[in-house]
Design an enzyme around this catalytic site. Structure first.
Site, PDB file in Angstrom:
ATOM      1  N   GLU A  34      25.821  54.405 -21.814  1.00 47.91           N
ATOM      2  CA  GLU A  34      25.028  55.521 -21.280  1.00 47.91           C
ATOM      3  C   GLU A  34      24.671  55.222 -19.841  1.00 47.91           C
ATOM      4  OE1 GLU A  34      23.980  58.779 -22.333  1.00 47.91           O
ATOM      5  OE2 GLU A  34      23.524  58.658 -20.193  1.00 47.91           O
ATOM      6  N   GLY A  40      19.606  59.227 -25.404  1.00 49.26           N
ATOM      7  CA  GLY A  40      19.260  60.537 -25.985  1.00 49.26           C
ATOM      8  C   GLY A  40      19.967  61.721 -25.347  1.00 49.26           C
ATOM      9  N   TYR A 180      20.287  81.565 -24.796  1.00 45.82           N
ATOM     10  CA  TYR A 180      19.311  80.628 -25.360  1.00 45.82           C
ATOM     11  C   TYR A 180      18.333  80.118 -24.299  1.00 45.82           C
ATOM     12  CZ  TYR A 180      21.828  79.821 -29.835  1.00 45.82           C
ATOM     13  OH  TYR A 180      22.405  79.935 -31.074  1.00 45.82           O
ATOM     14  N   GLU A 200      21.155  90.244 -17.166  1.00 46.45           N
ATOM     15  CA  GLU A 200      22.210  89.878 -18.127  1.00 46.45           C
ATOM     16  C   GLU A 200      23.458  90.719 -17.859  1.00 46.45           C
ATOM     17  OE1 GLU A 200      22.978  87.721 -20.825  1.00 46.45           O
ATOM     18  OE2 GLU A 200      24.815  88.930 -20.835  1.00 46.45           O
ATOM     19  N   VAL A 234      24.812  89.456 -10.674  1.00 50.55           N
ATOM     20  CA  VAL A 234      24.261  88.966  -9.403  1.00 50.55           C
ATOM     21  C   VAL A 234      25.441  88.670  -8.496  1.00 50.55           C
ATOM     22  CG1 VAL A 234      22.997  87.066  -8.333  1.00 50.55           C
ATOM     23  CG2 VAL A 234      22.232  87.999 -10.530  1.00 50.55           C
ATOM     24  N   LEU A 314      25.417  72.792 -29.766  1.00 49.75           N
ATOM     25  CA  LEU A 314      24.120  72.583 -30.407  1.00 49.75           C
ATOM     26  C   LEU A 314      23.985  71.124 -30.815  1.00 49.75           C
ATOM     27  CD1 LEU A 314      24.093  75.782 -32.656  1.00 49.75           C
ATOM     28  CD2 LEU A 314      22.813  75.405 -30.524  1.00 49.75           C
ATOM     29  N   HIS A 439       4.008  81.510 -53.413  1.00 49.09           N
ATOM     30  CA  HIS A 439       3.238  82.613 -52.835  1.00 49.09           C
ATOM     31  C   HIS A 439       1.920  82.080 -52.307  1.00 49.09           C
ATOM     32  CE1 HIS A 439       1.581  86.587 -52.282  1.00 49.09           C
ATOM     33  NE2 HIS A 439       0.479  86.188 -52.911  1.00 49.09           N
TER      34      HIS A 439
HETATM   35  P1  FAD Z   1      24.721  65.251 -24.425  1.00 52.11           P
HETATM   36  O1  FAD Z   1      23.433  65.378 -25.104  1.00 52.11           O
HETATM   37  O2  FAD Z   1      24.963  66.102 -23.219  1.00 52.11           O
HETATM   38  O3  FAD Z   1      24.885  63.720 -24.033  1.00 52.11           O
HETATM   39  C1  FAD Z   1      25.962  63.256 -23.280  1.00 52.11           C
HETATM   40  C2  FAD Z   1      25.536  61.951 -22.615  1.00 52.11           C
HETATM   41  O4  FAD Z   1      26.705  61.314 -22.110  1.00 52.11           O
HETATM   42  C3  FAD Z   1      24.621  62.144 -21.417  1.00 52.11           C
HETATM   43  O5  FAD Z   1      23.442  61.374 -21.580  1.00 52.11           O
HETATM   44  C4  FAD Z   1      25.428  61.634 -20.225  1.00 52.11           C
HETATM   45  O6  FAD Z   1      24.627  60.949 -19.264  1.00 52.11           O
HETATM   46  C5  FAD Z   1      26.367  60.658 -20.913  1.00 52.11           C
HETATM   47  N1  FAD Z   1      27.622  60.427 -20.194  1.00 52.11           N
HETATM   48  C6  FAD Z   1      28.529  61.364 -19.780  1.00 52.11           C
HETATM   49  N2  FAD Z   1      29.588  60.756 -19.194  1.00 52.11           N
HETATM   50  C7  FAD Z   1      29.320  59.411 -19.230  1.00 52.11           C
HETATM   51  C8  FAD Z   1      30.047  58.282 -18.803  1.00 52.11           C
HETATM   52  N3  FAD Z   1      31.267  58.370 -18.245  1.00 52.11           N
HETATM   53  N4  FAD Z   1      29.474  57.070 -18.988  1.00 52.11           N
HETATM   54  C9  FAD Z   1      28.250  56.938 -19.572  1.00 52.11           C
HETATM   55  N5  FAD Z   1      27.535  57.977 -20.022  1.00 52.11           N
HETATM   56  C10 FAD Z   1      28.078  59.210 -19.864  1.00 52.11           C
HETATM   57  N6  FAD Z   1      20.532  72.332 -28.903  1.00 52.11           N
HETATM   58  C11 FAD Z   1      19.923  72.523 -30.087  1.00 52.11           C
HETATM   59  O7  FAD Z   1      20.559  72.342 -31.128  1.00 52.11           O
HETATM   60  N7  FAD Z   1      18.608  72.898 -30.164  1.00 52.11           N
HETATM   61  C12 FAD Z   1      17.868  73.121 -29.056  1.00 52.11           C
HETATM   62  O8  FAD Z   1      16.689  73.453 -29.154  1.00 52.11           O
HETATM   63  C13 FAD Z   1      18.482  72.950 -27.790  1.00 52.11           C
HETATM   64  N8  FAD Z   1      17.777  73.150 -26.661  1.00 52.11           N
HETATM   65  C14 FAD Z   1      18.381  72.957 -25.447  1.00 52.11           C
HETATM   66  C15 FAD Z   1      17.646  73.207 -24.307  1.00 52.11           C
HETATM   67  C16 FAD Z   1      18.214  73.038 -23.058  1.00 52.11           C
HETATM   68  C17 FAD Z   1      17.408  73.304 -21.818  1.00 52.11           C
HETATM   69  C18 FAD Z   1      19.567  72.570 -22.971  1.00 52.11           C
HETATM   70  C19 FAD Z   1      20.192  72.333 -21.627  1.00 52.11           C
HETATM   71  C20 FAD Z   1      20.312  72.324 -24.119  1.00 52.11           C
HETATM   72  C21 FAD Z   1      19.728  72.533 -25.368  1.00 52.11           C
HETATM   73  N9  FAD Z   1      20.438  72.322 -26.551  1.00 52.11           N
HETATM   74  C22 FAD Z   1      19.840  72.542 -27.759  1.00 52.11           C
HETATM   75  C23 FAD Z   1      21.843  71.874 -26.537  1.00 52.11           C
HETATM   76  C24 FAD Z   1      21.920  70.363 -26.789  1.00 52.11           C
HETATM   77  O9  FAD Z   1      21.161  69.700 -25.808  1.00 52.11           O
HETATM   78  C25 FAD Z   1      23.368  69.903 -26.762  1.00 52.11           C
HETATM   79  O10 FAD Z   1      24.132  70.662 -27.678  1.00 52.11           O
HETATM   80  C26 FAD Z   1      23.467  68.428 -27.128  1.00 52.11           C
HETATM   81  O11 FAD Z   1      22.700  67.632 -26.254  1.00 52.11           O
HETATM   82  C27 FAD Z   1      24.926  67.963 -27.104  1.00 52.11           C
HETATM   83  O12 FAD Z   1      24.978  66.617 -27.453  1.00 52.11           O
HETATM   84  P2  FAD Z   1      26.143  65.663 -26.973  1.00 52.11           P
HETATM   85  O13 FAD Z   1      25.876  64.350 -27.625  1.00 52.11           O
HETATM   86  O14 FAD Z   1      27.445  66.304 -27.165  1.00 52.11           O
HETATM   87  O15 FAD Z   1      25.963  65.533 -25.380  1.00 52.11           O
HETATM   88  P1  NAI Z   2      24.242  81.052 -23.374  1.00 56.46           P
HETATM   89  O1  NAI Z   2      25.696  81.046 -23.588  1.00 56.46           O
HETATM   90  O2  NAI Z   2      23.338  80.955 -24.530  1.00 56.46           O
HETATM   91  O3  NAI Z   2      23.834  82.388 -22.605  1.00 56.46           O
HETATM   92  C1  NAI Z   2      24.397  82.721 -21.386  1.00 56.46           C
HETATM   93  C2  NAI Z   2      24.138  84.190 -21.133  1.00 56.46           C
HETATM   94  O4  NAI Z   2      24.489  84.460 -19.803  1.00 56.46           O
HETATM   95  C3  NAI Z   2      24.962  85.109 -22.024  1.00 56.46           C
HETATM   96  O5  NAI Z   2      24.135  86.112 -22.537  1.00 56.46           O
HETATM   97  C4  NAI Z   2      26.029  85.653 -21.071  1.00 56.46           C
HETATM   98  O6  NAI Z   2      26.458  86.950 -21.417  1.00 56.46           O
HETATM   99  C5  NAI Z   2      25.265  85.660 -19.763  1.00 56.46           C
HETATM  100  N1  NAI Z   2      26.081  85.584 -18.553  1.00 56.46           N
HETATM  101  C6  NAI Z   2      27.235  84.887 -18.357  1.00 56.46           C
HETATM  102  N2  NAI Z   2      27.662  85.039 -17.092  1.00 56.46           N
HETATM  103  C7  NAI Z   2      26.737  85.815 -16.468  1.00 56.46           C
HETATM  104  C8  NAI Z   2      26.594  86.291 -15.140  1.00 56.46           C
HETATM  105  N3  NAI Z   2      27.491  85.984 -14.187  1.00 56.46           N
HETATM  106  N4  NAI Z   2      25.523  87.060 -14.854  1.00 56.46           N
HETATM  107  C9  NAI Z   2      24.601  87.368 -15.805  1.00 56.46           C
HETATM  108  N5  NAI Z   2      24.682  86.943 -17.073  1.00 56.46           N
HETATM  109  C10 NAI Z   2      25.732  86.164 -17.401  1.00 56.46           C
HETATM  110  O7  NAI Z   2      23.977  79.904 -22.295  1.00 56.46           O
HETATM  111  P2  NAI Z   2      22.638  79.168 -21.820  1.00 56.46           P
HETATM  112  O8  NAI Z   2      21.449  79.998 -22.118  1.00 56.46           O
HETATM  113  O9  NAI Z   2      22.911  78.731 -20.429  1.00 56.46           O
HETATM  114  O10 NAI Z   2      22.606  77.899 -22.749  1.00 56.46           O
HETATM  115  C11 NAI Z   2      23.749  77.058 -22.850  1.00 56.46           C
HETATM  116  C12 NAI Z   2      23.900  76.552 -24.242  1.00 56.46           C
HETATM  117  O11 NAI Z   2      22.947  75.522 -24.507  1.00 56.46           O
HETATM  118  C13 NAI Z   2      23.649  77.599 -25.325  1.00 56.46           C
HETATM  119  O12 NAI Z   2      24.768  78.417 -25.554  1.00 56.46           O
HETATM  120  C14 NAI Z   2      23.348  76.733 -26.504  1.00 56.46           C
HETATM  121  O13 NAI Z   2      24.563  76.297 -27.057  1.00 56.46           O
HETATM  122  C15 NAI Z   2      22.610  75.557 -25.879  1.00 56.46           C
HETATM  123  N6  NAI Z   2      21.167  75.744 -26.043  1.00 56.46           N
HETATM  124  C16 NAI Z   2      20.665  75.817 -27.312  1.00 56.46           C
HETATM  125  C17 NAI Z   2      19.331  76.043 -27.518  1.00 56.46           C
HETATM  126  C18 NAI Z   2      18.831  76.141 -28.915  1.00 56.46           C
HETATM  127  O14 NAI Z   2      19.548  75.730 -29.824  1.00 56.46           O
HETATM  128  N7  NAI Z   2      17.640  76.663 -29.149  1.00 56.46           N
HETATM  129  C19 NAI Z   2      18.387  76.197 -26.418  1.00 56.46           C
HETATM  130  C20 NAI Z   2      19.021  76.096 -25.119  1.00 56.46           C
HETATM  131  C21 NAI Z   2      20.362  75.868 -24.960  1.00 56.46           C
END
Ligand code: FAD
Ligand code: NAI
Length: 460
Positions: A34, A40, A180, A200, A234, A314, A439
């Protein structure tokens, strides 16, 4: 001789760290690379966990300012201490990332600190030191999709990373992308007092969800004061001392107009992050690492999981794949049921779904029955004062097998677990309907929706 391992995992997000723990449980010698200062990945550091901490805190603020008086609880002079709210979020993140470090120590997983690069089959370089591994798992995650013409500085124009760090509530937050991230972070800053406009591109928000649910969410969020510019794109951004001026125009073409914002949140999706691993693996047309059913890439000995490969981005999907690939590498039969992966949007009310949407069933030509039940008719929801939303179940017309479950309502993210289990077990709507539900609980709305599939809901 370089240190050698059975498995080296590159990336410690939910995919990578869970894979490391499971592989260690199965007796393999494991290292996880990492480059971030903490374990994480996106989820724990800048994603799921900090966003949920701010969603919780902002909801508490909203309760105090808007909801408590309905319960006969009068609080005067409620004030926002944003610095404390942000500090609490950091504490929550810190506890979680330290938790993964503890789990690594407990399971004897070696954390190789630095950037991992594959130099030859079975060889990984980490910042100049070489290691050997029988198997390599890429779990490198994803990054925000940029929008041409928008220069992200994480202050005025932010991705989710900057959107989680704002040190004052923006007067007007414009969110680009109603998915999301846009709706969750838009909700945080709306509850704390910002005007929020969501731009959107498509004609509805959360386009991956069932249309009826996404329309209901739009109505409810609009009632909370969020503004929507649907079917809008946009086309430019100009930064000034007093904010950002966006140029927007109808997605279908038409007259352009300007929209002023104090802060712009860019949330139009995420894309796989595969840079710098030197793996030479084949990617698909969307830049995702190609894998087979056993998570093997095009290069022998290299596997891939999580956001870097196909499927919903996710955390729990990445975790399931982490477990599956660890079990496969240990000679077991790991597998993931992609038909039973829930998705939850943590707005309030929450939106949760598992299985197919009505649109998907129609497109596939599958005949189905629908059962719906509103939270206005659920005693517990009334007691909570949270009656927005409904449960919608879709069951096969011929067999009654549950095909999809869609909930908008209080704690939908928790309620969906029962239906995920039902789908995993191949249950029918009647199985859910005949299960005794305590309930008064919100879960009774699930039971009633299951009864409604057969036209025999009791409380409506
Ligand atoms: P990541 O979590 O992206 O981890 C990848 C790791 O690899 C990173 O720490 C990076 O530094 C490391 N890495 C990359 N390349 C290298 C390298 N060459 N050497 C060493 N380290 C490296 N998902 C949900 O299910 N529920 C949620 O509520 C949710 N909320 C989110 C909110 C936000 C704002 C965002 C941005 C995402 C959210 N997601 C949520 C999505 C979720 O974070 C991702 O689906 C998840 O983290 C993916 O896990 P991963 O292990 O594939 O990768
Ligand atoms: P998203 O794919 O959920 O939503 C992107 C939105 O942007 C879509 O509605 C799409 O139609 C719109 N869009 C795309 N191009 C556009 C443009 N040029 N102008 C205006 N609208 C445009 O992606 P988001 O919200 O960036 O999140 C990325 C991913 O991270 C999610 O798809 C989800 O997999 C993960 N995530 C999951 C969460 C959770 O599980 N609660 C919370 C946050 C992120």
């Amino acid at each position: 001789m370089p240190d050698s391992f059975d498995v080296i995992i590159i990336g410690s997000g939910p995919g990578g760290y869970v894979c490391a723990i499971r592989a260690a449980q199965l007796g393999l010698k494991v290292a996880c690379v990492e480059k971030r200062a903490t374990l994480g990945g996106t989820c724990l550091n800048i994603g799921c966990i900090p966003s949920k901490a701010l969603l919780q805190s902002s909801e508490e603020f909203h309760h105090a300012t808007h909801k408590l008086k309905d319960h006969g609880v009068l609080v005067d002079g409620v004030k926002l201490d944003l610095a404390r709210m942000q500090a609490r979020k950091d504490e929550v993140v810190n506890a979680n990332v330290k938790g993964v470090e503890f789990l690594f120590r407990k399971n004897k997983v070696t954390w190789l600190k630095g950037t991992g690069r594959i130099t030859a089959p079975g060889k990984v370089d980490v910042d100049g030191t070489s290691y050997e591994a029988k198997h390599i798992v890429l779990a490198t995650g994803s990054e925000s999709v940029p929008l041409p013409g928008l220069d992200v500085d994480e202050k005025q124009i932010v991705t989710s990373t900057g959107g989680l760090e704002l040190d004052q509530v923006p007067g007007h937050l414009v969110v680009i992308g109603g998915g999301y991230i846009g709706l969750e972070l838009g909700s945080v800053w709306r509850r704390l007092g910002a005007d929020v406009t969501v731009v959107e591109f498509l004609d509805r928000i959360v386009p991956t969800m069932d249309t009826e649910i996404s329309k209901a969410l739009e109505r409810i969020l609009a009632r909370q004061g969020m503004k929507f510019r649907l079917g809008t794109k946009v086309t430019g951004a100009r930064k000034g001392n007093d904010g950002v001026t966006l140029t927007i125009e109808p997605a279908a073409g038409g007259t352009a107009e300007e929209l002023k914002a104090d802060v712009v949140l860019l949330s139009i999706g995420r894309r796989p992050y595969t840079n710098g691993t030197g793996a030479g693996v084949e990617l698909d047309e969307r830049g995702r690492i190609k894998t087979d059913a056993r998570y093997a890439t095009s290069v022998p000995g290299i596997y891939a999981i999580g956001d870097a490969i196909a499927g919903p981005m996710l955390a729990h999907k990445a975790e399931e794949e982490g477990v599956a690939v660890a079990e496969i590498l240990a000679g077991q039969a790991g597998h993931v049921n992609y038909a039973a992966i829930p998705g939850v949007v943590y707005t309030w009310p929450e939106v949760a779904a598992v299985g197919q949407t009505e649109e998907e069933l129609k497109a596939a030509g599958i005949a189905y029955n629908v059962g719906k039940f509103p939270f206005t008719a659920n005693g517990r929801a009334r007691a909570m004062g949270d009656t927005d939303g409904f449960v919608k179940l879709l069951a096969d017309k011929a067999t009654d097998r549950l095909l999809g479950a869609h909930i908008i309502g209080p704690d939908a993210g928790t309620l969906i677990a029962e239906l995920t289990t039902a789908i995993e077990f191949g249950a029918s709507a009647e199985d859910v309907a005949r299960t005794c539900h305590a309930h008064p609980t919100l879960e009774e709305a699930v039971k009633e929706a299951a009864l409604a599939v057969d036209g025999r809901a009791l409380h409506i």
